[in-house]
Design a protein around this motif. Sequence first.
Motif, PDB file in Angstrom:
ATOM      1  N   LEU A 161       0.818  -1.206   0.000  1.00 37.02           N
ATOM      2  CA  LEU A 161       0.000   0.000   0.000  1.00 37.02           C
ATOM      3  C   LEU A 161       0.855   1.261   0.000  1.00 37.02           C
ATOM      4  O   LEU A 161       1.973   1.272   0.517  1.00 37.02           O
ATOM      5  N   LYS A 162       0.297   2.327  -0.555  1.00 36.88           N
ATOM      6  CA  LYS A 162       0.942   3.635  -0.464  1.00 36.88           C
ATOM      7  C   LYS A 162       0.670   4.208   0.926  1.00 36.88           C
ATOM      8  O   LYS A 162      -0.311   3.825   1.580  1.00 36.88           O
ATOM      9  N   ALA A 163       1.513   5.166   1.335  1.00 40.39           N
ATOM     10  CA  ALA A 163       1.410   5.716   2.690  1.00 40.39           C
ATOM     11  C   ALA A 163      -0.004   6.197   3.025  1.00 40.39           C
ATOM     12  O   ALA A 163      -0.525   5.912   4.111  1.00 40.39           O
ATOM     13  N   ASN A 164      -0.644   6.928   2.096  1.00 39.21           N
ATOM     14  CA  ASN A 164      -1.975   7.475   2.417  1.00 39.21           C
ATOM     15  C   ASN A 164      -3.036   6.377   2.535  1.00 39.21           C
ATOM     16  O   ASN A 164      -3.904   6.440   3.398  1.00 39.21           O
ATOM     17  N   GLU A 165      -2.900   5.326   1.715  1.00 35.46           N
ATOM     18  CA  GLU A 165      -3.843   4.192   1.805  1.00 35.46           C
ATOM     19  C   GLU A 165      -3.626   3.443   3.116  1.00 35.46           C
ATOM     20  O   GLU A 165      -4.579   2.992   3.757  1.00 35.46           O
ATOM     21  N   LYS A 166      -2.367   3.333   3.495  1.00 34.00           N
ATOM     22  CA  LYS A 166      -2.012   2.643   4.725  1.00 34.00           C
ATOM     23  C   LYS A 166      -2.683   3.323   5.922  1.00 34.00           C
ATOM     24  O   LYS A 166      -3.316   2.670   6.750  1.00 34.00           O
ATOM     25  N   ASN A 167      -2.550   4.659   5.963  1.00 31.81           N
ATOM     26  CA  ASN A 167      -3.132   5.402   7.083  1.00 31.81           C
ATOM     27  C   ASN A 167      -4.651   5.320   7.083  1.00 31.81           C
ATOM     28  O   ASN A 167      -5.277   5.169   8.136  1.00 31.81           O
ATOM     29  N   ARG A 168      -5.225   5.405   5.907  1.00 30.87           N
ATOM     30  CA  ARG A 168      -6.677   5.339   5.803  1.00 30.87           C
ATOM     31  C   ARG A 168      -7.180   3.977   6.289  1.00 30.87           C
ATOM     32  O   ARG A 168      -8.127   3.888   7.068  1.00 30.87           O
ATOM     33  N   ASN A 169      -6.512   2.913   5.857  1.00 32.56           N
ATOM     34  CA  ASN A 169      -6.964   1.574   6.235  1.00 32.56           C
ATOM     35  C   ASN A 169      -6.705   1.258   7.706  1.00 32.56           C
ATOM     36  O   ASN A 169      -7.484   0.545   8.327  1.00 32.56           O
ATOM     37  N   LEU A 170      -5.628   1.826   8.245  1.00 34.65           N
ATOM     38  CA  LEU A 170      -5.390   1.650   9.682  1.00 34.65           C
ATOM     39  C   LEU A 170      -6.499   2.320  10.492  1.00 34.65           C
ATOM     40  O   LEU A 170      -6.992   1.763  11.474  1.00 34.65           O
TER      41      LEU A 170
END
Length: 204
Positions: A159-168
């Motif tokens: 995942l890209k950083a922004n997707e990672k944060n969103r999914n977390l």
Amino acid sequence: YDIIKAAYATTAVRRDQYPEGSVPEVAFLGRSNVGKSSLINSLCNHRGLARVSGAPGKTQTINYFSAALRRRDEAEGEQRLPFYLVDLPGYGFAKTGGKNRDMWSAFIGEYVTQSPNLCVLCLLVDLRHPGLAIDQQAYDWLSSAGVPLQIVGTKADKLKANEKNRNLAQLNKLFPSDRPALAYSSLKRDGFGPLAKNLFERVL
Ligand code: GDP
């Protein structure tokens, strides 16, 4: 933090086969193929410790690996905490229908409710797919049983950083627990520090 001296210890399918003594346990559970074996191997820096892939859903046993959590601290020096990593059989494999599923839940149920040394159970969820119904079921069941949980989002490197944060954030909303969900990548051992710290504090 580091995890040292990891080695296979024993296998159990029933309560009377659980190891004796009071060594604290950190258990790992998740859907088949979520990356559980890879995570255990990567945490321990030990490639062949838990098997990767092979025949998913087939091994219906609880495998114990002995290891030590090591912490180095300027003030306190070095601390070593022996513990077991407990590899629980994965759920949700397509061929695990009716009878198998009942066996699975009885089996895991016995472990999570009758293991006096269980300190924390890491519930592994593919970080690309937060909120799968099958993970939700596992979460609901474990939290109603009062099991202390650590949610771990696996395969974070995909995942890209922004997707990672969103999914977390999504994981924290869907699967709330005492501590926030953490991202982990077994490829790069990314996320090791925060996860090891969390485990250490809960095993102490
Ligand atoms: P298990 O069935 O939950 O034990 O899953 P495995 O550890 O066997 O992993 C399933 C598949 O996902 C394998 O092909 C692994 O190589 C892959 N995998 C596991 N962890 C990661 C990860 O952190 N990043 C990536 N890119 N792939 C992973």
